[in-house]
Design a protein around this motif. Structure first.
Motif, PDB file in Angstrom:
ATOM      1  N   ALA A  37       0.879  -1.474  -0.352  1.00  0.00           N
ATOM      2  CA  ALA A  37       0.057  -0.076   0.009  1.00  0.00           C
ATOM      3  C   ALA A  37       0.898   1.078   0.466  1.00  0.00           C
ATOM      4  N   THR A  38       2.410   1.137   0.513  1.00  0.00           N
ATOM      5  CA  THR A  38       2.821   2.352   1.128  1.00  0.00           C
ATOM      6  C   THR A  38       3.588   2.775  -0.967  1.00  0.00           C
ATOM      7  N   SER A  39       3.430   1.783  -2.364  1.00  0.00           N
ATOM      8  CA  SER A  39       3.451   2.106  -3.176  1.00  0.00           C
ATOM      9  C   SER A  39       3.017   3.298  -3.492  1.00  0.00           C
ATOM     10  N   LEU A 102      13.220   6.573  -2.811  1.00  0.00           N
ATOM     11  CA  LEU A 102      14.147   6.485  -1.508  1.00  0.00           C
ATOM     12  C   LEU A 102      13.462   7.783  -0.307  1.00  0.00           C
ATOM     13  N   PRO A 103      12.430   8.725  -0.780  1.00  0.00           N
ATOM     14  CA  PRO A 103      11.274   8.664   0.567  1.00  0.00           C
ATOM     15  C   PRO A 103      10.172   7.435   1.108  1.00  0.00           C
ATOM     16  N   ILE A 104      10.413   6.438   0.080  1.00  0.00           N
ATOM     17  CA  ILE A 104       9.304   5.182   0.658  1.00  0.00           C
ATOM     18  C   ILE A 104      10.315   4.060   1.087  1.00  0.00           C
ATOM     19  N   ILE A 105      11.480   4.451   0.674  1.00  0.00           N
ATOM     20  CA  ILE A 105      12.238   3.431   1.966  1.00  0.00           C
ATOM     21  C   ILE A 105      12.884   3.879   3.013  1.00  0.00           C
ATOM     22  N   PRO A 138       7.465  -1.677  -2.754  1.00  0.00           N
ATOM     23  CA  PRO A 138       6.557  -0.907  -2.569  1.00  0.00           C
ATOM     24  C   PRO A 138       7.233   0.404  -3.321  1.00  0.00           C
ATOM     25  N   ALA A 139       9.113   0.848  -3.138  1.00  0.00           N
ATOM     26  CA  ALA A 139       9.093   2.097  -3.318  1.00  0.00           C
ATOM     27  C   ALA A 139       9.077   1.728  -5.079  1.00  0.00           C
ATOM     28  N   ILE A 140      10.199   0.755  -5.218  1.00  0.00           N
ATOM     29  CA  ILE A 140       9.620   0.210  -6.892  1.00  0.00           C
ATOM     30  C   ILE A 140       8.449   0.673  -7.853  1.00  0.00           C
ATOM     31  N   LEU A 141       7.362  -0.137  -7.130  1.00  0.00           N
ATOM     32  CA  LEU A 141       6.498   0.106  -7.557  1.00  0.00           C
ATOM     33  C   LEU A 141       5.384   1.576  -7.986  1.00  0.00           C
TER      34      LEU A 141
END
Length: 162
Positions: A37-39, A102-105, A138-141
């Motif tokens: 979901a964080t994607s 970067l921020p998502i990770i 999720p970051a890549i997605l």
């Protein structure tokens, strides 16, 4: 964009976040927290007004599925706002959309362990490592989602992307 459209998009994205988290909760709350979901945080690149709604989505999800109480709910809200705020800055400074990764990770990976280490009595460094691994997918997605949407002329026009 009108206030009504912004409110409608916000409500739809919050609902989508909660549904995706519900469907993926078996991997969203594990040791690595692969929270697909964080994607959706990446959508703040297209719709900067989603900063607070993404925090609310995280808060509601932690309330419904997390079970760790008010600290986790408030922390999740803050992580959602901070992560999407950085994504909005990436757009503002016209950086490549891959920077969204970067921020998502790293925002969840560095912030969530601040309270999880206390609540679960686990070492901060171990939790950071696990969350970096878990948030990579999720970051890549999320970055891929924005790249795909921005290639569609109609969607790029709605998003205000050249």
């Amino acid at each position: 964009m009108s206030s009504t459209k912004k409110l409608t998009i916000s409500a739809m994205v919050v609902a989508l976040y909660i549904v995706v988290l519900y469907l993926t909760q078996s991997v969203s709350f594990g040791a690595y927290q692969i929270r697909i979901a964080t994607s959706l945080y990446a959508l703040a690149y297209a719709f900067p007004f989603l900063m607070v709604p993404m925090g609310v989505a995280n808060l509601i999800s932690n309330l419904l599925f997390g079970g760790l109480g008010p600290l986790d709910m408030f922390g999740g809200f803050m992580v959602g706002v901070i992560t999407t705020g950085l994504i909005v800055l990436i757009r503002k400074y016209e950086m490549n959309t891959w920077w969204i990764v970067l921020p998502i990770i790293f925002v969840p990976a560095l912030c969530v362990p601040l309270w999880l280490s206390y609540l679960l009595d686990l070492p901060y460094a171990m939790l950071v490592t696990n969350l970096v691994v878990g948030q990579t997918i999720p970051a890549i997605l999320g970055a891929t989602l924005i790249r795909v949407l921005s290639r569609r002329a109609a969607m790029a026009a709605v998003m205000g992307i050249r």
